[in-house]
Scaffold this active site. Structure first.
Site, PDB file in Angstrom:
ATOM      1  N   GLU A  57       0.531   5.056  -2.158  1.00  0.00           N
ATOM      2  CA  GLU A  57       0.199   6.460  -1.403  1.00  0.00           C
ATOM      3  C   GLU A  57       1.298   7.241  -1.613  1.00  0.00           C
ATOM      4  O   GLU A  57       1.038   8.330  -1.727  1.00  0.00           O
ATOM      5  CB  GLU A  57       0.112   6.059   0.224  1.00  0.00           C
ATOM      6  CG  GLU A  57      -0.965   5.476   0.691  1.00  0.00           C
ATOM      7  CD  GLU A  57      -1.080   5.094   2.203  1.00  0.00           C
ATOM      8  OE1 GLU A  57      -2.052   5.557   3.035  1.00  0.00           O
ATOM      9  OE2 GLU A  57       0.170   4.822   2.807  1.00  0.00           O
ATOM     10  N   LEU A  58       2.559   6.949  -1.531  1.00  0.00           N
ATOM     11  CA  LEU A  58       3.590   7.744  -1.643  1.00  0.00           C
ATOM     12  C   LEU A  58       3.783   8.427  -3.223  1.00  0.00           C
ATOM     13  O   LEU A  58       3.805   9.481  -3.374  1.00  0.00           O
ATOM     14  CB  LEU A  58       5.111   7.120  -1.528  1.00  0.00           C
ATOM     15  CG  LEU A  58       5.371   7.377   0.044  1.00  0.00           C
ATOM     16  CD1 LEU A  58       4.547   6.776   0.795  1.00  0.00           C
ATOM     17  CD2 LEU A  58       6.920   7.027   0.230  1.00  0.00           C
TER      18      LEU A  58
ATOM     19  N   VAL B  22       0.885  -1.202  -0.018  1.00  0.00           N
ATOM     20  CA  VAL B  22       0.086   0.129   0.000  1.00  0.00           C
ATOM     21  C   VAL B  22       0.727   1.193  -0.089  1.00  0.00           C
ATOM     22  O   VAL B  22       0.574   2.157  -0.628  1.00  0.00           O
ATOM     23  CB  VAL B  22      -0.911  -0.143   1.059  1.00  0.00           C
ATOM     24  CG1 VAL B  22      -1.749   1.271   1.380  1.00  0.00           C
ATOM     25  CG2 VAL B  22      -1.849  -1.072   0.911  1.00  0.00           C
ATOM     26  N   CYS B  23       2.021   0.945   0.692  1.00  0.00           N
ATOM     27  CA  CYS B  23       2.807   2.538   0.724  1.00  0.00           C
ATOM     28  C   CYS B  23       3.318   2.993  -0.486  1.00  0.00           C
ATOM     29  O   CYS B  23       3.122   4.317  -0.517  1.00  0.00           O
ATOM     30  CB  CYS B  23       4.103   1.891   1.834  1.00  0.00           C
ATOM     31  SG  CYS B  23       3.846   1.338   3.498  1.00  0.00           S
ATOM     32  N   PRO B  24       3.659   2.180  -1.472  1.00  0.00           N
ATOM     33  CA  PRO B  24       4.056   3.036  -2.937  1.00  0.00           C
ATOM     34  C   PRO B  24       2.906   3.636  -3.330  1.00  0.00           C
ATOM     35  O   PRO B  24       2.970   4.470  -4.032  1.00  0.00           O
ATOM     36  CB  PRO B  24       4.849   1.716  -3.709  1.00  0.00           C
ATOM     37  CG  PRO B  24       4.227   0.639  -3.001  1.00  0.00           C
ATOM     38  CD  PRO B  24       4.090   0.881  -1.552  1.00  0.00           C
TER      39      PRO B  24
END
Length: 187
Positions: A50-51, A46-48
């Site tokens: 969002e970033l 999920v992090c990439p």
């Protein structure tokens, strides 16, 4: 979690930005709007997304005088490796802070102590270093950069227009409210 309307705590950290390692401190934040965007870890799922979403809005945020600092408990070296390995992360132009000691993550009260990872936390900080808005979600719930931009616009409007507040779903240019005794029970 009583961080709203409190000043961010002092910090100094190593970061990756524009192909270079830099040092970032809380003093660098003063005098401009800032977003601290905490996420669990590099090389995840999920992090990439969002970033990358924030990276797509970075130019707009910059035009509003906002600097973005993404923060995870990874090192600045790991941020560079991720930047080099991922097309999504490669488009990031904002500062990626490494917080391997967890100091900054704890300062913002988003450390999952049992894992040594940050929760998904977003903090909007005004030019005085005061936290004006925050959002924290569970690991599986990604955040939306469009809503972040909307909240920044509202925070900037309220700061520049004392005595006015922005109602739910407020968008720039729409009507605001001027709280008064006359409005009580009439909205």
């Amino acid at each position: 979690m009583a961080l709203i309307n409190t000043e961010i705590k002092p910090f100094t950290a190593q970061a990756f930005r524009d192909g270079e390692f830099i040092e970032v401190s809380s003093d660098d934040v003063k005098g401009k709007w800032a977003v601290f965007f905490f996420y669990p870890a590099d090389f995840t799922f999920v992090c990439p997304t969002e970033l990358g979403d924030v990276a797509d809005k970075y130019e707009e945020l910059q035009s509003r005088g906002v600097e973005v600092y993404s923060v995870s408990t990874d090192t600045h070296f790991t941020h560079k490796a991720w930047h080099d390995a991922s097309d999504t992360i490669a488009k990031i132009k904002y500062t990626m802070i490494g917080d391997p000691t967890g100091e900054i993550t704890r300062n913002f009260d988003v450390m999952r102590e049992n894992m040594g990872l940050a929760d998904r936390g977003t903090f909007i900080v005004d030019p005085d270093g005061i936290i004006q808005a925050m959002e924290i979600t569970a690991e599986g719930i990604g955040r939306d950069a469009d809503d972040l931009v909307r909240k920044i616009k509202a925070a900037q409007y309220v700061r520049n227009n004392p005595g006015e507040v922005c109602p739910a779903k407020w968008k720039e240019g729409e009507e605001t409210l001027a709280p008064s005794l006359d409005l009580v029970g009439k909205i």
